[in-house]
Design a protein around this motif. Structure first.
Motif, PDB file in Angstrom:
ATOM      1  N   PRO A   1       0.738  -1.264  -0.004  1.00 55.08           N
ATOM      2  CA  PRO A   1       0.037  -0.018   0.022  1.00 55.08           C
ATOM      3  C   PRO A   1       0.848   1.251  -0.112  1.00 55.08           C
ATOM      4  CG  PRO A   1       0.153  -0.888   2.079  1.00 55.08           C
ATOM      5  CD  PRO A   1       0.811  -1.900   1.329  1.00 55.08           C
ATOM      6  N   LYS A   2       0.373   2.125  -0.518  1.00 60.19           N
ATOM      7  CA  LYS A   2       1.031   3.598  -0.569  1.00 60.19           C
ATOM      8  C   LYS A   2       0.231   4.546   0.334  1.00 60.19           C
ATOM      9  CE  LYS A   2       2.416   3.114  -5.296  1.00 60.19           C
ATOM     10  NZ  LYS A   2       2.254   3.656  -6.860  1.00 60.19           N
ATOM     11  N   ALA A   3       0.850   5.049   1.500  1.00 59.87           N
ATOM     12  CA  ALA A   3       0.200   5.877   2.406  1.00 59.87           C
ATOM     13  C   ALA A   3      -0.231   7.202   1.995  1.00 59.87           C
ATOM     14  CB  ALA A   3       1.027   5.747   3.742  1.00 59.87           C
ATOM     15  N   GLY A   4       0.510   7.804   1.257  1.00 59.68           N
ATOM     16  CA  GLY A   4       0.416   9.211   0.904  1.00 59.68           C
ATOM     17  C   GLY A   4      -0.994   9.624   0.796  1.00 59.68           C
ATOM     18  N   GLY A   5      -1.807   8.958  -0.072  1.00 61.02           N
ATOM     19  CA  GLY A   5      -2.932   9.742  -0.443  1.00 61.02           C
ATOM     20  C   GLY A   5      -4.072   9.515   0.570  1.00 61.02           C
ATOM     21  N   THR A   6      -3.941   8.461   1.364  1.00 64.98           N
ATOM     22  CA  THR A   6      -4.770   8.378   2.691  1.00 64.98           C
ATOM     23  C   THR A   6      -4.578   9.219   3.586  1.00 64.98           C
ATOM     24  OG1 THR A   6      -4.923   5.988   1.885  1.00 64.98           O
ATOM     25  CG2 THR A   6      -5.624   6.660   4.401  1.00 64.98           C
ATOM     26  N   ALA A   7      -3.077   9.305   3.991  1.00 63.47           N
ATOM     27  CA  ALA A   7      -2.818  10.252   4.982  1.00 63.47           C
ATOM     28  C   ALA A   7      -2.928  11.733   4.762  1.00 63.47           C
ATOM     29  CB  ALA A   7      -1.152  10.161   5.136  1.00 63.47           C
ATOM     30  N   PHE A   8      -2.820  12.261   3.395  1.00 65.15           N
ATOM     31  CA  PHE A   8      -3.218  13.541   2.911  1.00 65.15           C
ATOM     32  C   PHE A   8      -4.584  13.986   3.243  1.00 65.15           C
ATOM     33  CE2 PHE A   8       0.453  13.514  -0.202  1.00 65.15           C
ATOM     34  CZ  PHE A   8       1.481  13.758   0.729  1.00 65.15           C
ATOM     35  N   ALA A   9      -5.331  12.934   2.931  1.00 69.40           N
ATOM     36  CA  ALA A   9      -6.968  13.260   3.058  1.00 69.40           C
ATOM     37  C   ALA A   9      -7.253  13.072   4.556  1.00 69.40           C
ATOM     38  CB  ALA A   9      -7.516  12.091   2.303  1.00 69.40           C
ATOM     39  N   VAL A  10      -6.635  12.130   5.340  1.00 70.98           N
ATOM     40  CA  VAL A  10      -6.842  12.327   6.840  1.00 70.98           C
ATOM     41  C   VAL A  10      -6.373  13.667   7.609  1.00 70.98           C
ATOM     42  CG1 VAL A  10      -6.276  11.237   9.091  1.00 70.98           C
ATOM     43  CG2 VAL A  10      -6.854   9.827   6.959  1.00 70.98           C
ATOM     44  N   ASN A  11      -5.273  13.954   6.970  1.00 70.55           N
ATOM     45  CA  ASN A  11      -4.664  15.268   7.622  1.00 70.55           C
ATOM     46  C   ASN A  11      -5.289  16.637   7.238  1.00 70.55           C
ATOM     47  OD1 ASN A  11      -1.135  14.538   7.278  1.00 70.55           O
ATOM     48  ND2 ASN A  11      -2.511  13.840   8.602  1.00 70.55           N
ATOM     49  N   ALA A  12      -6.025  16.598   6.012  1.00 72.49           N
ATOM     50  CA  ALA A  12      -6.511  17.820   5.503  1.00 72.49           C
ATOM     51  C   ALA A  12      -8.132  17.742   6.009  1.00 72.49           C
ATOM     52  CB  ALA A  12      -6.699  17.582   4.070  1.00 72.49           C
ATOM     53  N   MET A  13      -8.628  16.612   6.401  1.00 71.77           N
ATOM     54  CA  MET A  13      -9.981  16.542   7.169  1.00 71.77           C
ATOM     55  C   MET A  13     -10.100  16.402   8.436  1.00 71.77           C
ATOM     56  SD  MET A  13     -12.120  14.797   3.477  1.00 71.77           S
ATOM     57  CE  MET A  13     -13.761  15.114   4.548  1.00 71.77           C
ATOM     58  N   ARG A  14      -9.163  16.231   9.158  1.00 75.84           N
ATOM     59  CA  ARG A  14      -9.081  15.695  10.375  1.00 75.84           C
ATOM     60  C   ARG A  14     -10.272  16.197  11.453  1.00 75.84           C
ATOM     61  NH1 ARG A  14      -3.291  17.204  11.193  1.00 75.84           N
ATOM     62  NH2 ARG A  14      -3.086  14.941  11.282  1.00 75.84           N
ATOM     63  N   ASP A  15     -10.353  17.574  11.295  1.00 76.14           N
ATOM     64  CA  ASP A  15     -11.347  18.081  12.265  1.00 76.14           C
ATOM     65  C   ASP A  15     -12.784  18.012  11.919  1.00 76.14           C
ATOM     66  OD1 ASP A  15     -10.771  19.754   9.949  1.00 76.14           O
ATOM     67  OD2 ASP A  15     -11.668  21.628  10.965  1.00 76.14           O
ATOM     68  N   VAL A  16     -13.138  17.464  10.718  1.00 76.47           N
ATOM     69  CA  VAL A  16     -14.505  17.236  10.429  1.00 76.47           C
ATOM     70  C   VAL A  16     -14.710  15.704   9.982  1.00 76.47           C
ATOM     71  CG1 VAL A  16     -14.884  19.332   9.564  1.00 76.47           C
ATOM     72  CG2 VAL A  16     -14.147  17.782   8.033  1.00 76.47           C
ATOM     73  N   LEU A  17     -13.488  14.852  10.388  1.00 73.00           N
ATOM     74  CA  LEU A  17     -13.770  13.551   9.642  1.00 73.00           C
ATOM     75  C   LEU A  17     -14.290  12.803  10.868  1.00 73.00           C
ATOM     76  CD1 LEU A  17     -12.420  11.790   7.282  1.00 73.00           C
ATOM     77  CD2 LEU A  17     -10.613  11.129   8.659  1.00 73.00           C
ATOM     78  N   ASP A  18     -15.245  11.861  10.454  1.00 70.08           N
ATOM     79  CA  ASP A  18     -16.168  11.192  11.034  1.00 70.08           C
ATOM     80  C   ASP A  18     -15.443   9.735  11.341  1.00 70.08           C
ATOM     81  OD1 ASP A  18     -18.338  12.522  11.889  1.00 70.08           O
ATOM     82  OD2 ASP A  18     -18.859  12.666   9.728  1.00 70.08           O
TER      83      ASP A  18
END
Length: 314
Positions: free
Chosen positions: A203-220
């Protein structure tokens, strides 16, 4: 439809999909032009409603064509409560083109309609590219490691694409899908990548990590989806269309963002990056073992362990 021979089923299904795509492309063009004419922000967000309705109609009808003609049964487990208004990052394995339609069939309408990380080249495909733009899909260039080493600034291009998309998804319900392997897993690709897994690419972690980082305050939370083609170690979309894959097992489960990943910057913090990669590798190892058992005709297991009370067939 079950009386049709295998190849005739496949040709019939493809013909139905082409006709359906042309039909849905007719209202998509004016709906997309309306969105394009509006300024970015709330007005454009509201204008997404029409392309989204067209996409849902196409996807549900396409799945009706595919699974009605093929006869393939989908055994679906959702190990979480329904939440169509949430915001999630969804990660999944990817073995053939059928995975995309299976994903939509599994989560719609129980969870937010998916948006996918997709290759930049698809932007220029008739109808498909327009639909992806209208639905705010992040277009990824996915430069090779060699290209990034020669020009490190290329690493930031995909990160910025994810962040731009997430600015929109912070305001809208979404299941933001990342096939973490970056491409379909095949025996040849696994051999070329020297993959440590039997069914998966690393697996490549970058795309998942960038999305988690960018949305962390609203992510469910994170949705972990696993697709396994029962007794079929090398699944192909054409074989599914032809009715040669009788059953598929799909599981979607909720994962809270681990505490170790809740704070940090994947692009700037090497320690955080190492933690994220280690978490994803462990998840992938467990996923690989489950898929390998279900897809092995010699293994008696035909479903995921620990079936939830709400498990059933989609």
């Amino acid at each position: 439809m079950t009386a049709l021979s295998g190849p005739l089923r496949g040709v019939t299904a493809i013909g139905g999909l082409i006709g359906l795509t042309i039909l849905c492309g007719i209202p998509l063009l004016p709906a997309s032009l309306v969105k394009l004419a509006l300024p970015a922000g709330r007005a454009r967000d509201r204008a997404t409603a029409m392309p989204l309705a067209i996409a849902k109609t196409w996807a549900r009808s396409a799945n009706g064509v595919i699974f009605g003609i093929s006869g393939t049964r989908v055994h679906y487990q959702q190990q979480m409560a329904d939440d169509p208004d949430g915001r999630y990052v969804l990660i999944s394995n990817h073995q053939c083109w059928a995975d995309v339609m299976l994903l939509i069939k599994a989560i719609d309408p129980r969870l937010p309609f998916p948006r996918f990380f997709i290759k930049e080249q698809l932007r220029w495909m008739p109808v498909i590219g327009l639909a992806c733009w209208a639905l705010d899909f992040p277009f990824m260039k996915r430069h090779s490691q060699a290209a990034i080493e020669n020009n490190p600034s290329l690493r930031d291009e995909d990160m910025h694409a994810v962040r731009r998309a997430c600015e929109v998804f912070r305001r809208l319900p979404v299941s933001l899908v990342n096939y973490a392997e970056g491409t379909r897993s095949t025996p040849a690709k696994r051999a070329a990548a020297d993959s440590p897994y039997r069914t998966l690419l690393p697996p490549k972690a970058g795309g998942t990590a960038f999305a988690v980082n960018a949305m962390r305050d609203v992510l469910d939370g994170i949705l972990d989806m696993t697709v396994a083609y029962i007794d079929t170690p090398e699944p192909k979309f054409w074989d599914l269309l032809c009715g040669r894959i009788p059953e598929v097992a799909v599981r979607v489960r909720y994962l809270a963002v681990p505490a170790a990943l809740a704070e940090g910057d994947y692009g700037a913090d090497p320690e955080y990056r190492a933690r994220f990669k280690a978490w994803l590798r462990e998840l992938w190892a467990n996923k690989d073992a489950e898929i390998a058992a279900i897809q092995d005709p010699r293994d008696p297991r035909r479903a995921f362990d620990d079936l939830s009370a709400g498990a059933g067939s989609a």
